[in-house]
Design an enzyme around this catalytic site. Structure first.
Site, mmCIF file in Angstrom:
data_model
loop_
_atom_site.group_PDB
_atom_site.id
_atom_site.type_symbol
_atom_site.label_atom_id
_atom_site.label_comp_id
_atom_site.label_asym_id
_atom_site.label_seq_id
_atom_site.Cartn_x
_atom_site.Cartn_y
_atom_site.Cartn_z
ATOM 1 N N TYR A 22 0.828 -1.218 0.000
ATOM 2 C CA TYR A 22 0.000 0.000 0.000
ATOM 3 C C TYR A 22 0.866 1.274 0.000
ATOM 4 C CZ TYR A 22 -3.323 3.321 2.252
ATOM 5 O OH TYR A 22 -4.103 4.403 2.602
ATOM 6 N N VAL A 45 4.211 -11.546 -0.476
ATOM 7 C CA VAL A 45 3.549 -12.330 0.562
ATOM 8 C C VAL A 45 2.239 -11.684 1.019
ATOM 9 C CG1 VAL A 45 4.810 -11.296 2.516
ATOM 10 C CG2 VAL A 45 3.984 -13.661 2.688
ATOM 11 N N ARG A 111 2.514 -6.124 8.445
ATOM 12 C CA ARG A 111 2.185 -4.878 9.124
ATOM 13 C C ARG A 111 0.813 -4.831 9.785
ATOM 14 N NH1 ARG A 111 -2.229 -3.204 7.739
ATOM 15 N NH2 ARG A 111 -2.829 -2.525 5.640
ATOM 16 N N THR A 155 6.348 2.619 13.541
ATOM 17 C CA THR A 155 4.951 3.007 13.741
ATOM 18 C C THR A 155 4.817 3.844 15.008
ATOM 19 O OG1 THR A 155 2.803 2.146 14.475
ATOM 20 C CG2 THR A 155 4.660 0.656 14.640
ATOM 21 N N SER A 190 0.919 -5.027 20.510
ATOM 22 C CA SER A 190 0.597 -6.217 19.705
ATOM 23 C C SER A 190 1.950 -6.782 19.296
ATOM 24 C CB SER A 190 -0.222 -5.876 18.459
ATOM 25 O OG SER A 190 0.612 -5.315 17.446
ATOM 26 N N TYR A 192 2.893 -7.360 16.406
ATOM 27 C CA TYR A 192 3.345 -6.539 15.283
ATOM 28 C C TYR A 192 4.028 -5.259 15.780
ATOM 29 C CZ TYR A 192 2.943 -2.520 12.240
ATOM 30 O OH TYR A 192 3.214 -1.348 11.589
ATOM 31 N N HIS A 193 3.320 -4.495 16.605
ATOM 32 C CA HIS A 193 3.923 -3.240 17.072
ATOM 33 C C HIS A 193 5.242 -3.503 17.802
ATOM 34 C CE1 HIS A 193 -0.334 -1.780 16.534
ATOM 35 N NE2 HIS A 193 0.326 -0.778 15.990
ATOM 36 N N LYS A 196 8.292 -3.770 15.648
ATOM 37 C CA LYS A 196 8.856 -2.474 15.242
ATOM 38 C C LYS A 196 9.739 -1.890 16.353
ATOM 39 C CE LYS A 196 6.612 -1.900 11.279
ATOM 40 N NZ LYS A 196 7.237 -1.632 9.975
ATOM 41 N N VAL A 222 -2.298 5.452 8.004
ATOM 42 C CA VAL A 222 -2.414 6.072 6.684
ATOM 43 C C VAL A 222 -3.841 5.895 6.160
ATOM 44 C CG1 VAL A 222 -1.450 6.172 4.361
ATOM 45 C CG2 VAL A 222 -0.011 5.416 6.281
ATOM 46 N N ASN A 251 -9.918 4.182 6.591
ATOM 47 C CA ASN A 251 -10.244 3.461 5.353
ATOM 48 C C ASN A 251 -11.411 2.501 5.578
ATOM 49 O OD1 ASN A 251 -8.205 4.778 4.002
ATOM 50 N ND2 ASN A 251 -6.760 3.059 4.043
ATOM 51 N N TYR A 266 -14.507 0.546 18.185
ATOM 52 C CA TYR A 266 -14.115 -0.431 19.209
ATOM 53 C C TYR A 266 -14.223 0.211 20.591
ATOM 54 C CZ TYR A 266 -11.913 -3.162 15.421
ATOM 55 O OH TYR A 266 -11.668 -3.887 14.284
ATOM 56 N N GLU A 339 -6.283 -2.157 25.034
ATOM 57 C CA GLU A 339 -5.745 -0.796 24.897
ATOM 58 C C GLU A 339 -6.596 0.138 25.742
ATOM 59 O OE1 GLU A 339 -6.164 0.166 20.699
ATOM 60 O OE2 GLU A 339 -8.344 0.157 20.804
HETATM 61 N N1 LIG Z 1 -0.556 1.344 6.301
HETATM 62 C C1 LIG Z 1 -0.425 2.024 7.432
HETATM 63 O O1 LIG Z 1 -1.368 2.664 7.918
HETATM 64 C C2 LIG Z 1 0.884 2.029 8.150
HETATM 65 C C3 LIG Z 1 0.990 2.778 9.332
HETATM 66 C C4 LIG Z 1 2.207 2.787 10.022
HETATM 67 C C5 LIG Z 1 3.292 2.093 9.549
HETATM 68 N N2 LIG Z 1 3.175 1.363 8.399
HETATM 69 C C6 LIG Z 1 4.345 0.620 7.942
HETATM 70 O O2 LIG Z 1 4.629 0.929 6.600
HETATM 71 C C7 LIG Z 1 5.092 -0.230 5.919
HETATM 72 C C8 LIG Z 1 4.246 -0.501 4.709
HETATM 73 O O3 LIG Z 1 2.888 -0.681 5.130
HETATM 74 P P1 LIG Z 1 1.771 -1.035 4.075
HETATM 75 O O4 LIG Z 1 0.483 -0.581 4.642
HETATM 76 O O5 LIG Z 1 2.223 -0.567 2.754
HETATM 77 O O6 LIG Z 1 1.814 -2.644 4.171
HETATM 78 P P2 LIG Z 1 1.553 -3.696 2.989
HETATM 79 O O7 LIG Z 1 1.315 -4.995 3.662
HETATM 80 O O8 LIG Z 1 0.532 -3.193 2.046
HETATM 81 O O9 LIG Z 1 2.975 -3.729 2.254
HETATM 82 C C9 LIG Z 1 4.068 -4.417 2.759
HETATM 83 C C10 LIG Z 1 4.754 -5.128 1.597
HETATM 84 O O10 LIG Z 1 5.896 -5.794 2.073
HETATM 85 C C11 LIG Z 1 5.962 -7.085 1.505
HETATM 86 N N3 LIG Z 1 6.717 -7.945 2.435
HETATM 87 C C12 LIG Z 1 6.390 -8.319 3.687
HETATM 88 N N4 LIG Z 1 7.337 -9.101 4.196
HETATM 89 C C13 LIG Z 1 8.299 -9.248 3.253
HETATM 90 C C14 LIG Z 1 9.532 -9.955 3.192
HETATM 91 N N5 LIG Z 1 9.975 -10.685 4.226
HETATM 92 N N6 LIG Z 1 10.267 -9.884 2.065
HETATM 93 C C15 LIG Z 1 9.840 -9.161 1.012
HETATM 94 N N7 LIG Z 1 8.674 -8.474 1.008
HETATM 95 C C16 LIG Z 1 7.925 -8.517 2.121
HETATM 96 C C17 LIG Z 1 4.521 -7.501 1.301
HETATM 97 O O11 LIG Z 1 4.386 -8.472 0.271
HETATM 98 C C18 LIG Z 1 3.852 -6.176 0.952
HETATM 99 O O12 LIG Z 1 3.791 -5.969 -0.426
HETATM 100 C C19 LIG Z 1 5.057 -1.370 6.915
HETATM 101 O O13 LIG Z 1 6.334 -1.575 7.459
HETATM 102 C C20 LIG Z 1 4.098 -0.871 7.960
HETATM 103 O O14 LIG Z 1 4.375 -1.430 9.208
HETATM 104 C C21 LIG Z 1 1.994 1.324 7.693
#
Ligand SMILES: NC(=O)c1ccc[n+]([C@@H]2O[C@H](COP(=O)([O-])OP(=O)(O)OC[C@H]3O[C@@H](n4cnc5c(N)ncnc54)[C@H](O)[C@@H]3O)[C@@H](O)[C@H]2O)c1
Ligand SMILES: NC(=O)c1ccc[n+]([C@@H]2O[C@H](COP(=O)([O-])OP(=O)(O)OC[C@H]3O[C@@H](n4cnc5c(N)ncnc54)[C@H](O)[C@@H]3O)[C@@H](O)[C@H]2O)c1
Lengths: 407, 407
Positions: A22, A45, A111, A155, A190, A192-193, A196, A222, A251, A266, A339
């Protein structure tokens, strides 16, 4: 003004890990448009997660191969592509040695907080994937491109909700008559968090021990789907997740409003977080890239533009719905997370503005356009995917083998 | 006085992960002696590291099977044994379900900072082994023994060397007119120490989200070899590492003194850390176990008794050597680590004393006995293993395939 343009017109060689995702896809096109040389590294993935969970992006996204070809046709610019897993060091070594980036942007992690809380296996996958992937990136930079600037996505969730102001990465503490500036205490909630938080500590060490240059972008939530580049053609359209596992707050609300589903607030809805428009995400990345950290420097920017509570967002979406003639209801559902639902929240976010960020504030126009995208693709919505499906307390060791809504 | 005896005479069922190691073996015997029911879980991977690195404990240790049999013969007490890797959840599930512990002590991690800094593969192994192992332990407790108290070994190295006093786990911060008590900021400086920081964050979350009860023991550097139980018979003898990878400061110095090797002081020698006698380690564990954390509580104790700089230790060993007629020299070798060599250091350590710890201070008697053990086994010392073999800056992606001294 040249503010924010850093080394003037210097073009960068930027490798984007997670460039099919994204934020990554929008960033890849934005940087390519601005004349930087861009390579995408992704294992795809994220698309597999959708298959396995039975979920889909609201917007129909093309394959990475088609996206890249369409961008070439429309812009004349080439995006190099490396398909593979950053946890596989041989693969990463090959990609880094062949592209020779001067900047690596690392979006390539699992993420979703709910995904990391589905079962033990996914919790372990998330921390392994994110922590080991980032370790590999640090080693690849040290060995093969030591001057390369790492721009790593963190994050705002790393900070939790402390009862004091949140600073950008570091806090100056006076204690028993002595003073030091230390990493801001982390309280993630979490797996996940937490991954990071682990990454941030590993990064700080690598910068100190090896002289690497890194920027940690503690991003807020985002929202939005279109950027000028991704809206050029439907083949370039970005993903928009609305399901209970990968969808994020605003979203999700817009999609819920578009299909007449009550907004799923929530608990009490007082949870306050930082938010930003996807158009600001791509600009923040650009600003961090063209104004790089210095060798040995570990910088932290809080990357968001405005704070909202969940109730604030529900009210804004309700009002925007009314304008478009959509009746929007709100349902307070049981909070699946652990939370605080009422808390102090005041987080600093001035460093990117100082570099030249001019925020897109969440206004009517954005909400209208986001709602309209949701209405356009409303027939793609699977109502079964809307409710929260993952409980922070019920996570267990038994693998969840069916889609969340069927749990 | 009953101080420190917690629930009176209540005996515990204690599962010791890493029970074949330096701290774990001594703790297992101490608790068994005190009447607790003890099981040892260990993959024996520490013995594999020695084989692979070509290193050996100074003291000749028996196999785990022989140790356990000898203890049974001498004390009449049975130690249950589960051989396997805590990263293997099926194994851990089996062990936990069959023993049903009310306390799990987790020593079972890769614990050498230099080992974690040898090459990329070992850095990744260390963080994977430690972080995923601990995640598995958290899940096993949540699912199978939710009332079980987790006593987890951390390290004082998690805090680094801040310019303010180090508190026990948490610090109260007043900032812009508001106050909160937050996790103490962490600044670890090896991939090993970082793995402990990651564990601590994961633990804090599991206690909050799931109501687990955990005690994080941020242990200082342990010295000494004998406890009353391990010195009962040579088959029960504990390991004593003196090599450049697994040996720790004071133990190394005593062995160096015994074989006439100059004490290897890294850099200026002003690095100050917390230290404790192995006899206090086992008592600290006992105190934490019989005074457990409450459900949902994440407690942190700093587990050491005295602070010394490396130069302090060198001076003490030199003096003790003189008494025994050994001439001890000191050599300032280049510091292989990245760390401050002159810094403020004042770390609190009162919580275990409040529970009843009566420290063994580092006195002549201890030093004499440790030096004497070293002299007894001096013929087992491999001089090639004494020098530091791992450089924090030179770590690379190429696997180190030979013993460190041959690098
Ligand atoms: N979307 C949000 O609101 C948001 C908010 C805060 C932080 N972030 C951070 O921004 C980054 C991108 O978020 P996003 O929303 O685009 O997520 P997303 O899941 O849409 O994109 C992440 C991409 O990374 C790839 N990926 C994951 N693990 C991998 C690996 N081991 N090797 C190769 N590719 C891999 C996935 O295939 C995916 O295309 C993330 O690190 C996320 O934690 C996102
Ligand atoms: N020795 C010290 O000075 C010191 C200081 C501070 C903290 N600590 C901590 O105390 C704990 C014990 O230290 P030690 O000196 O006894 O170390 P050790 O290496 O002697 O013992 C650790 C034991 O854990 C086992 N182990 C490792 N990974 C395992 C896995 N995945 N599954 C099963 N068993 C596994 C090893 O085989 C070994 O027997 C460690 O967590 C260490 O970080 C030690």
């Amino acid at each position: 003004s040249l503010v924010g343009e850093g080394n003037g017109s210097k073009k960068k060689k930027v490798m984007i890990l997670g460039g099919d995702g994204y934020c990554g896809w929008a960033t890849a096109l934005h940087l390519s448009k601005k004349g930087h040389e861009v390579a995408i590294v992704d294992s795809l993935v994220r698309r597999l997660f959708d298959e396995q969970l039975g979920t889909q992006t609201l917007t129909p996204i093309a394959s990475l191969q088609k996206r890249v070809k369409k961008w070439k046709d429309l812009s004349g610019e080439t995006l190099d592509v490396y398909i593979g897993d950053v946890c596989n060091f041989e693969f990463l070594e090959h990609a880094v040695k062949s592209f020779e980036p001067d900047t690596i942007v690392h979006f390539g992690e699992q993420r979703s907080a709910p995904y990391s809380m589905m079962d033990r296996d996914r919790a372990v996958f998330t921390q392994h994937n994110n922590v080991i992937g980032t370790l590999n990136v640090l080693f690849a930079i040290k060995e093969f491109v030591p001057e390369c600037h790492l721009v790593k996505l963190g994050t705002m969730g790393e900070y939790g909700t402390p009862n004091i102001d949140i600073e950008e990465g570091f806090i100056t503490i006076t204690h028993n008559g002595r003073t030091d500036t230390l990493p801001y205490p982390k309280q993630a909630s979490s797996f996940y968090h937490l991954s990071k938080v682990h990454d941030s500590h590993n990064l700080a060490f690598a910068c100190k021990a090896w002289g690497l240059a890194a920027t940690d972008l503690n991003q807020g939530v985002v929202y939005g789907v279109h950027t000028p580049e991704t809206s050029l053609d439907e083949v370039l359209i970005n993903r928009l997740d609305y399901d209970g596992v990968f969808g994020t707050a605003l979203n999700r609300f817009c999609v819920q409003a578009a299909v007449g589903h009550p907004l799923t607030v929530y608990g009490k809805g007082g949870q306050t977080r930082g938010y930003l428009d996807i158009r600001d995400t791509v600009r923040c990345l650009e600003l961090a890239i063209i104004n790089p950290a210095k060798p040995g420097e570990f910088r932290v920017f809080n990357q968001f533009t405005e704070q909202f509570s969940v109730n604030d967002l529900a009210a804004l979406v309700t009002k925007a719905g009314q304008k478009l003639g959509i009746e929007v209801k709100t349902a307070h559902v049981q909070n699946p997370r652990v939370e605080a639902e009422e808390h102090y929240y005041n987080a600093k976010h001035s460093k990117l503005v100082e570099l030249g960020l001019e925020p897109h504030y969440l206004g009517d126009a954005l909400l209208d356009s986001l709602l309209n995208v949701a209405v356009t693709y409303a027939d793609r919505v699977d109502n079964e995917q809307i409710l929260p499906a993952v409980s922070w307390k019920k996570i267990g060791t038994k693998p969840k083998t069916v889609k969340p809504s069927g749990l």
